[in-house]
Design a protein around this motif. Structure first.
Motif, PDB file in Angstrom:
ATOM      1  N   SER A  83      -7.237  -9.258  -0.182  1.00 30.54           N
ATOM      2  CA  SER A  83      -7.111  -8.645   1.144  1.00 30.54           C
ATOM      3  C   SER A  83      -8.119  -7.519   1.256  1.00 30.54           C
ATOM      4  O   SER A  83      -8.733  -7.113   0.267  1.00 30.54           O
ATOM      5  CB  SER A  83      -5.683  -8.118   1.372  1.00 30.54           C
ATOM      6  N   SER A  84      -8.289  -6.993   2.467  1.00 31.62           N
ATOM      7  CA  SER A  84      -9.235  -5.887   2.657  1.00 31.62           C
ATOM      8  C   SER A  84      -8.709  -4.963   3.740  1.00 31.62           C
ATOM      9  O   SER A  84      -7.933  -5.379   4.608  1.00 31.62           O
ATOM     10  CB  SER A  84     -10.624  -6.406   3.036  1.00 31.62           C
ATOM     11  N   ASP A  85      -9.162  -3.701   3.682  1.00 27.87           N
ATOM     12  CA  ASP A  85      -8.737  -2.761   4.709  1.00 27.87           C
ATOM     13  C   ASP A  85      -9.687  -2.867   5.904  1.00 27.87           C
ATOM     14  O   ASP A  85     -10.572  -3.719   5.951  1.00 27.87           O
ATOM     15  CB  ASP A  85      -8.674  -1.336   4.161  1.00 27.87           C
ATOM     16  N   GLY A  86      -9.503  -1.994   6.871  1.00 27.29           N
ATOM     17  CA  GLY A  86     -10.311  -2.056   8.077  1.00 27.29           C
ATOM     18  C   GLY A  86     -11.775  -1.757   7.863  1.00 27.29           C
ATOM     19  O   GLY A  86     -12.614  -2.069   8.718  1.00 27.29           O
ATOM     20  N   ASN A  87     -12.123  -1.170   6.715  1.00 24.06           N
ATOM     21  CA  ASN A  87     -13.513  -0.840   6.410  1.00 24.06           C
ATOM     22  C   ASN A  87     -14.164  -1.838   5.459  1.00 24.06           C
ATOM     23  O   ASN A  87     -15.279  -1.609   4.988  1.00 24.06           O
ATOM     24  CB  ASN A  87     -13.592   0.569   5.802  1.00 24.06           C
ATOM     25  N   GLU A 115       8.259  -8.337  -4.609  1.00 26.89           N
ATOM     26  CA  GLU A 115       9.248  -7.491  -5.267  1.00 26.89           C
ATOM     27  C   GLU A 115       8.630  -6.141  -5.577  1.00 26.89           C
ATOM     28  O   GLU A 115       7.434  -5.936  -5.358  1.00 26.89           O
ATOM     29  CB  GLU A 115       9.749  -8.167  -6.543  1.00 26.89           C
ATOM     30  N   SER A 116       9.431  -5.221  -6.092  1.00 30.09           N
ATOM     31  CA  SER A 116       8.887  -3.918  -6.454  1.00 30.09           C
ATOM     32  C   SER A 116       7.898  -4.111  -7.591  1.00 30.09           C
ATOM     33  O   SER A 116       8.181  -4.784  -8.572  1.00 30.09           O
ATOM     34  CB  SER A 116      10.003  -2.972  -6.882  1.00 30.09           C
ATOM     35  N   GLY A 117       6.710  -3.525  -7.445  1.00 30.59           N
ATOM     36  CA  GLY A 117       5.680  -3.636  -8.473  1.00 30.59           C
ATOM     37  C   GLY A 117       5.259  -2.257  -8.934  1.00 30.59           C
ATOM     38  O   GLY A 117       6.094  -1.429  -9.295  1.00 30.59           O
ATOM     39  N   ASN A 118       3.950  -1.991  -8.875  1.00 28.97           N
ATOM     40  CA  ASN A 118       3.467  -0.679  -9.311  1.00 28.97           C
ATOM     41  C   ASN A 118       3.600   0.383  -8.217  1.00 28.97           C
ATOM     42  O   ASN A 118       3.261   1.530  -8.422  1.00 28.97           O
ATOM     43  CB  ASN A 118       2.015  -0.771  -9.789  1.00 28.97           C
ATOM     44  N   ARG A 119       4.063  -0.042  -7.041  1.00 27.79           N
ATOM     45  CA  ARG A 119       4.339   0.851  -5.907  1.00 27.79           C
ATOM     46  C   ARG A 119       3.076   1.429  -5.268  1.00 27.79           C
ATOM     47  O   ARG A 119       3.170   2.320  -4.418  1.00 27.79           O
ATOM     48  CB  ARG A 119       5.301   1.978  -6.311  1.00 27.79           C
ATOM     49  N   LEU A 120       1.916   0.934  -5.651  1.00 29.42           N
ATOM     50  CA  LEU A 120       0.695   1.340  -4.952  1.00 29.42           C
ATOM     51  C   LEU A 120       0.634   0.706  -3.565  1.00 29.42           C
ATOM     52  O   LEU A 120       0.027   1.261  -2.654  1.00 29.42           O
ATOM     53  CB  LEU A 120      -0.539   0.929  -5.758  1.00 29.42           C
ATOM     54  N   LEU A 121       1.248  -0.472  -3.419  1.00 31.41           N
ATOM     55  CA  LEU A 121       1.309  -1.175  -2.130  1.00 31.41           C
ATOM     56  C   LEU A 121      -0.072  -1.382  -1.522  1.00 31.41           C
ATOM     57  O   LEU A 121      -0.252  -1.290  -0.303  1.00 31.41           O
ATOM     58  CB  LEU A 121       2.214  -0.413  -1.151  1.00 31.41           C
ATOM     59  N   GLN A 122      -1.045  -1.675  -2.362  1.00 31.48           N
ATOM     60  CA  GLN A 122      -2.417  -1.833  -1.874  1.00 31.48           C
ATOM     61  C   GLN A 122      -2.535  -2.996  -0.898  1.00 31.48           C
ATOM     62  O   GLN A 122      -3.196  -2.884   0.140  1.00 31.48           O
ATOM     63  CB  GLN A 122      -3.366  -2.018  -3.051  1.00 31.48           C
ATOM     64  N   THR A 123      -1.909  -4.125  -1.238  1.00 27.95           N
ATOM     65  CA  THR A 123      -1.991  -5.273  -0.338  1.00 27.95           C
ATOM     66  C   THR A 123      -1.330  -4.968   0.999  1.00 27.95           C
ATOM     67  O   THR A 123      -1.895  -5.248   2.060  1.00 27.95           O
ATOM     68  CB  THR A 123      -1.327  -6.503  -0.986  1.00 27.95           C
ATOM     69  N   LEU A 124      -0.145  -4.384   0.962  1.00 27.89           N
ATOM     70  CA  LEU A 124       0.555  -4.069   2.206  1.00 27.89           C
ATOM     71  C   LEU A 124      -0.234  -3.069   3.043  1.00 27.89           C
ATOM     72  O   LEU A 124      -0.317  -3.205   4.272  1.00 27.89           O
ATOM     73  CB  LEU A 124       1.952  -3.533   1.897  1.00 27.89           C
ATOM     74  N   ARG A 125      -0.801  -2.065   2.407  1.00 32.72           N
ATOM     75  CA  ARG A 125      -1.627  -1.093   3.147  1.00 32.72           C
ATOM     76  C   ARG A 125      -2.800  -1.798   3.822  1.00 32.72           C
ATOM     77  O   ARG A 125      -3.158  -1.487   4.966  1.00 32.72           O
ATOM     78  CB  ARG A 125      -2.123   0.003   2.218  1.00 32.72           C
ATOM     79  N   LEU A 127      -2.894  -4.965   4.763  1.00 30.67           N
ATOM     80  CA  LEU A 127      -2.404  -5.825   5.837  1.00 30.67           C
ATOM     81  C   LEU A 127      -2.044  -5.038   7.082  1.00 30.67           C
ATOM     82  O   LEU A 127      -2.068  -5.584   8.191  1.00 30.67           O
ATOM     83  CB  LEU A 127      -1.191  -6.631   5.358  1.00 30.67           C
ATOM     84  N   GLU A 128      -1.708  -3.770   6.920  1.00 33.69           N
ATOM     85  CA  GLU A 128      -1.442  -2.936   8.095  1.00 33.69           C
ATOM     86  C   GLU A 128      -2.708  -2.721   8.910  1.00 33.69           C
ATOM     87  O   GLU A 128      -2.637  -2.423  10.104  1.00 33.69           O
ATOM     88  CB  GLU A 128      -0.880  -1.580   7.647  1.00 33.69           C
ATOM     89  N   ARG A 129      -3.866  -2.899   8.277  1.00 37.51           N
ATOM     90  CA  ARG A 129      -5.154  -2.668   8.943  1.00 37.51           C
ATOM     91  C   ARG A 129      -5.888  -3.959   9.273  1.00 37.51           C
ATOM     92  O   ARG A 129      -6.569  -4.045  10.276  1.00 37.51           O
ATOM     93  CB  ARG A 129      -6.044  -1.783   8.055  1.00 37.51           C
ATOM     94  N   SER A 130      -5.743  -4.949   8.398  1.00 41.19           N
ATOM     95  CA  SER A 130      -6.433  -6.218   8.589  1.00 41.19           C
ATOM     96  C   SER A 130      -5.563  -7.339   8.028  1.00 41.19           C
ATOM     97  O   SER A 130      -5.229  -7.320   6.842  1.00 41.19           O
ATOM     98  CB  SER A 130      -7.794  -6.200   7.876  1.00 41.19           C
ATOM     99  N   PRO A 131      -5.192  -8.327   8.844  1.00 39.42           N
ATOM    100  CA  PRO A 131      -4.266  -9.351   8.374  1.00 39.42           C
ATOM    101  C   PRO A 131      -4.909 -10.459   7.541  1.00 39.42           C
ATOM    102  O   PRO A 131      -4.193 -11.296   6.985  1.00 39.42           O
ATOM    103  CB  PRO A 131      -3.709  -9.926   9.681  1.00 39.42           C
ATOM    104  N   ALA A 132      -6.220 -10.478   7.453  1.00 37.35           N
ATOM    105  CA  ALA A 132      -6.891 -11.579   6.767  1.00 37.35           C
ATOM    106  C   ALA A 132      -6.597 -11.566   5.266  1.00 37.35           C
ATOM    107  O   ALA A 132      -6.669 -10.526   4.614  1.00 37.35           O
ATOM    108  CB  ALA A 132      -8.403 -11.496   6.995  1.00 37.35           C
TER     109      ALA A 132
END
Length: 253
Positions: A83-87, A115-125, A127-132
């Motif tokens: 995944s990638s962020d908006g930038n 499930e709960s992982g390392n809690r960095l939530l990088q993928t979710l962060r 997806l909040e910016r770019s769904p691809a």
């Protein structure tokens, strides 16, 4: 070699050429290096040399999950999620579970439980910016892989659609959130890379398990060892071994 000695060594010519050829500000090639011309790009150079892909290669790109792809996902215990962020900053994150933990809802939709992982939530962060997203599925022992590209829609447990997901009771208490992946492109990827790497060479696997070539994790950082350790089944798996048949995650049917 000492640090001082290392610092005085000149970089190889090829490394120096590449380092001077690419600028981070524009991403363009600004100096001539080999076959790439000033102001050109690697893509335009190669498409000019190679032409279009073979028709049979282009034909394998599918807008839906055809039966082979669907079955591969149902057999897969491991997927890498890109995944990638908006930038445009990217991350690729592995997910694992019992075969079929990623559910095939229909030919155009997957459900990826989280499930709960390392809690960095990088993928979710991201997806909040770019769904691809791009998904790469593996099946142990098979050199082929399955690739799925599309849009991921994060789903919380309080979403009205949550109850309709094909999860058993134990999973419903364990899965923290998930993503509906709307398929835009899916295809089989041949096994050349796996064969080049001898990825599933059982002799090498046995040697690495008996005598690991690397420690399990890097030394603890200044902040201490903050790795999350799971003491319960994660996507139907505990300690790297499948849980008993009755508790395994079942693919959607």
């Amino acid at each position: 070699m000492s640090t001082d000695e290392n610092a005085t060594q000149p970089r190889p010519a090829a490394t120096e050429a590449v380092a001077t050829a690419v600028t981070q500000t524009t991403g363009a090639v600004v100096k001539t290096t080999g076959a790439v011309t000033a102001g050109g790009s690697v893509l335009s150079e190669l498409t000019g040399q190679w032409g279009r892909p073979l028709a049979r290669v282009e034909a394998k790109l599918s807008p839906v999950l055809h039966p082979w792809l669907r079955r591969f996902v149902e057999l897969s215990p491991y997927v890498v999620v890109a995944s990638s962020d908006g930038n445009g900053r990217c991350t690729a994150s592995p997910r694992g579970g019992a075969p079929g933990f990623v559910r095939v809802l229909d030919e155009r939709t997957l459900f990826l439980p989280e499930e709960s992982g390392n809690r960095l939530l990088q993928t979710l962060r991201n997806l909040e910016r770019s769904p691809a997203v791009g998904l790469l599925f593996l099946v142990p022992g098979m050199p082929e892989t399955a690739r799925v590209n599309g849009r991921a829609e994060p789903l919380a447990r309080n979403d009205p659609r949550w109850d309709a997901l094909p999860l058993d009771e134990e999973e419903r208490g364990r899965v923290a959130w998930g993503s509906l992946v709307h398929v835009e492109e899916a295809y089989y990827h041949c096994g050349r890379a796996s064969r080049f790497a001898d990825l599933w060479d059982t002799g090498r696997i046995d040697r690495n398990q008996a005598d690991p070539p690397l420690s399990k994790r890097p030394p603890a950082t200044t902040g201490g060892d903050r790795h999350v350790r799971h003491s319960r089944p994660v996507h139907g798996v505990l300690g790297g071994e499948p849980v008993p048949e009755a508790g395994a995650v079942r693919p959607a049917r």
